[in-house]
Write an enzyme that holds these catalytic residues in place. Sequence first.
Site, PDB file in Angstrom:
ATOM      1  N   ASP A   1      -5.464  -6.237   7.128  1.00 47.97           N
ATOM      2  CA  ASP A   1      -6.852  -5.929   7.836  1.00 47.97           C
ATOM      3  C   ASP A   1      -7.817  -5.911   6.677  1.00 47.97           C
ATOM      4  OD1 ASP A   1      -6.424  -3.472   6.389  1.00 47.97           O
ATOM      5  OD2 ASP A   1      -6.179  -2.333   8.362  1.00 47.97           O
TER       6      ASP A   1
ATOM      7  N   ASP B   1      -2.182  -3.986   3.465  1.00 49.47           N
ATOM      8  CA  ASP B   1      -2.060  -4.237   5.032  1.00 49.47           C
ATOM      9  C   ASP B   1      -2.852  -5.440   5.580  1.00 49.47           C
ATOM     10  OD1 ASP B   1      -0.526  -2.140   5.232  1.00 49.47           O
ATOM     11  OD2 ASP B   1      -2.074  -0.692   5.697  1.00 49.47           O
TER      12      ASP B   1
ATOM     13  N   ARG C   1      -3.007  -1.297  13.911  1.00 49.48           N
ATOM     14  CA  ARG C   1      -4.545  -1.511  13.982  1.00 49.48           C
ATOM     15  C   ARG C   1      -4.942  -3.012  14.479  1.00 49.48           C
ATOM     16  NH1 ARG C   1      -3.778   1.505   9.147  1.00 49.48           N
ATOM     17  NH2 ARG C   1      -4.471   3.755   9.601  1.00 49.48           N
TER      18      ARG C   1
ATOM     19  N   HIS D   1      -4.369  -9.815  14.553  1.00 48.21           N
ATOM     20  CA  HIS D   1      -2.951  -9.650  14.793  1.00 48.21           C
ATOM     21  C   HIS D   1      -2.568  -9.669  16.299  1.00 48.21           C
ATOM     22  CE1 HIS D   1      -3.884  -7.838  11.005  1.00 48.21           C
ATOM     23  NE2 HIS D   1      -4.905  -7.147  11.595  1.00 48.21           N
TER      24      HIS D   1
ATOM     25  N   TYR E   1       2.167  -4.177  13.512  1.00 47.55           N
ATOM     26  CA  TYR E   1       0.819  -3.352  12.797  1.00 47.55           C
ATOM     27  C   TYR E   1       0.031  -2.782  13.817  1.00 47.55           C
ATOM     28  CZ  TYR E   1      -2.785  -2.587   9.431  1.00 47.55           C
ATOM     29  OH  TYR E   1      -3.757  -1.975   8.759  1.00 47.55           O
TER      30      TYR E   1
ATOM     31  N   GLU F   1       0.874  -1.271  -0.125  1.00 47.02           N
ATOM     32  CA  GLU F   1      -0.003  -0.058   0.176  1.00 47.02           C
ATOM     33  C   GLU F   1       0.841   1.470   0.038  1.00 47.02           C
ATOM     34  OE1 GLU F   1      -3.412   0.505   2.444  1.00 47.02           O
ATOM     35  OE2 GLU F   1      -3.392  -1.417   2.901  1.00 47.02           O
TER      36      GLU F   1
END
Length: 753
Positions: A134, A132, A359, A403, A357, A59
């Site tokens: 998610d 990413d 989030r 995660h 990560y 990304e």
Amino acid sequence: MLKFPIKRTIIIDDTKKKGRKKKDGEKTVIHGTVNVRPKPKLEKPAVPPKNAKNLVIVESPAKAKTIERFLGADYKVLASRGHLRDLPRNQLGVKIEDGFTPTYTNMWDKRKLIEELQKEYVKSKNVFLATDPDREGEAISWHLAHLLEMDPKSPCRIMFHEITKKAVLAAIARPASIDLPKVDAQQARRVLDRIVGYKLSPLLWKKVCKGLSAGRVQSVAVRLICEREEEIKAFVPEEYWTIAGTYQTDDGITLHTELFKINGKKAEIKNETQVQQILADLRWEQRGDLPHDPDRIQKTEKRRRRRQPQPPFTTSTLEQEGVGKLNFGAKKTMMLAQQLYEGLEMGEHGHVGLITYMRTDSIRINEDMIRAARAYIEKEYGAAYVPKQARIYKSKQSSQDAHEAIRPTSLEYTPAIVAPFLTRDQLRLYTLIWNRFLASQMEAVETEHMAILLGCGKYELRAAGYKVIFKGFTELYEDNQKDKSEELPEPLPQTVVHNKKLEPTQHFTQPPARYTEASLIKTLEEKGIGRPSTYAPIMDTIQKRNYVEKKDKQFIPTELGGIIVDLLKKYFAQIINVGFTAHMEEELDRIEQGKDSYENVLQGFYNVFQPEMEEAEEAMEKVTIAGQESGQICELCGSPMVFKFGRFGKFLACSHFPECRNTKAIVDDLGIPCPKCGQGSLIRRKSKRGRVFYGCSKYPECEFMLWNEPVNKRCARCGEIMVIKHYKKGPDKLFCSNDTCENHKKGEVVNET
């Protein structure tokens, strides 16, 4: 494999622009119908060219070079820079009657990037989509697969939760297919928000004022803030008193106590009459009479306590601590965390991703990192700081647990080592994450708490204190539960004590506190509203839309915010409420888990939303926000100026509208002459980042400004203007604005009367 058939998309390559020749794949409108020229397929050779490389698409361009270096010469890494396709900007873009099928268009500003990715795809050996880890990242990979005409079920998807060589190589060795249920969950959220925004917002334009917008989750957050404000306004304070007493033993031991019990029951003192009676009873010795035995120490109580460390950070706890400990907003905290995750150039170390990560709602840590943390703690702090058993934290049942918790990627990169390569704010956040993670694996704090109980007739007074036996994790990370009690001496029971001083204090019960960013995020998480990736955007959106404003770090609803919430509560009670919004989050989770379908969830939502929408369109009356007199005169026509309310808040407008269209921004004039030029007056302003400051009304001719609120008073020592500082705990204080004056550091307590 999904149990439910799902219609995912209609794909339209919308690249229209006036004044140029149309290309293949471009849509043209003829007599109200849409014709789409067939776009030629990407012709990828069966056998890749001799020097073909493997293509990896991430990304962010910030981490592309790092990952390319990890993978070596056989790989080329490019960045999608976020989404490449989205719902159309000027129409709903969802076929509700056809199973809520969304219509996606290629983003106009990404057209060149799309072409570049397609060219690289044609001449590459293998393609790996490494967006990413998610829902949003999964959806971006799925869109990429369609743009590159790849099979989403092929082993093309790789994920890494930290930007390290080990993690990247492990991911490239285990490619998997795109997680389609996760894509459907993201798409369902996007369509839900689109339906609410594109159907509800025009209604607000028509009934309130143009330019307004309503969001499914953000509206609930504003509702919470408004309801808290209603609680505060309705709150009736109640009076109560406390009495502190200073006692001393014959051998000089001083005890600071507080009245604890009366006749064996908890002391509740509601008025001054009761206070005076209690003071008279406790001062018996000073009067010289003997109504009862001398005051004595009845007993001492000791208790040892162990306080365990908190788990490592999740997104919400990181944002909360960012507000509380670093004074960062949630948006700034996540921006800095993104930079630490993507990696920074660190001299001879190269480009290094410093944290995992960011989030996540999980507090899980992998076993290798736990072992490394325990070894590091023993080496740096000693074996006493390492628990006998490793700490294993379990996430809540509502957690997606996709995660790990937020932690450093390697204990090799201590805050001291990375400090020369990070900005001040990046270092502060990294240090906070580092300390919290290591502290979560350290031994508990051990304290000894002591209470001394004094018997004074029917009254019992209590002195409390504690001492630290073992510092444990607080050697590294101090949480918000720090005990401020003093350490007490150990007098013997039945020791006689003498009263030296009594201090009654009047109090009033306080209303519930307004929400701060930290407390609102905590509440949203507790109530199941939103997910880790949404908290920061919610905080940002409700302020940008002018539904709330921040004062002294607290959210206060604006007049516009109150009006919108009242309308939504009246006409959309089933949709814009805490319970339903939390339920929709659970439904999105069920889609991701393959337990429900995209269409079923959206249909269930629409069955509730549409009837409310139809009723509101008929029943909702137009809200007119009456112009309030401002006391100012229009300089163009001489008519009175009135306060009006628009998309960007209050403003001044001529009352003779539409004949006179004069408008002005509202200036918050403090009525204090400018101490520099003497001609202008000091007014309250806001910086580009929203921080309040005070400057001269003659700007830019006069550039005088202050960050602290000025008062119409001069310093007795140097003659400069004084400023006031407000404190959460303790009285307000006045300081000199001249930083070279002695009164700049030494504050003067404001007379509260």
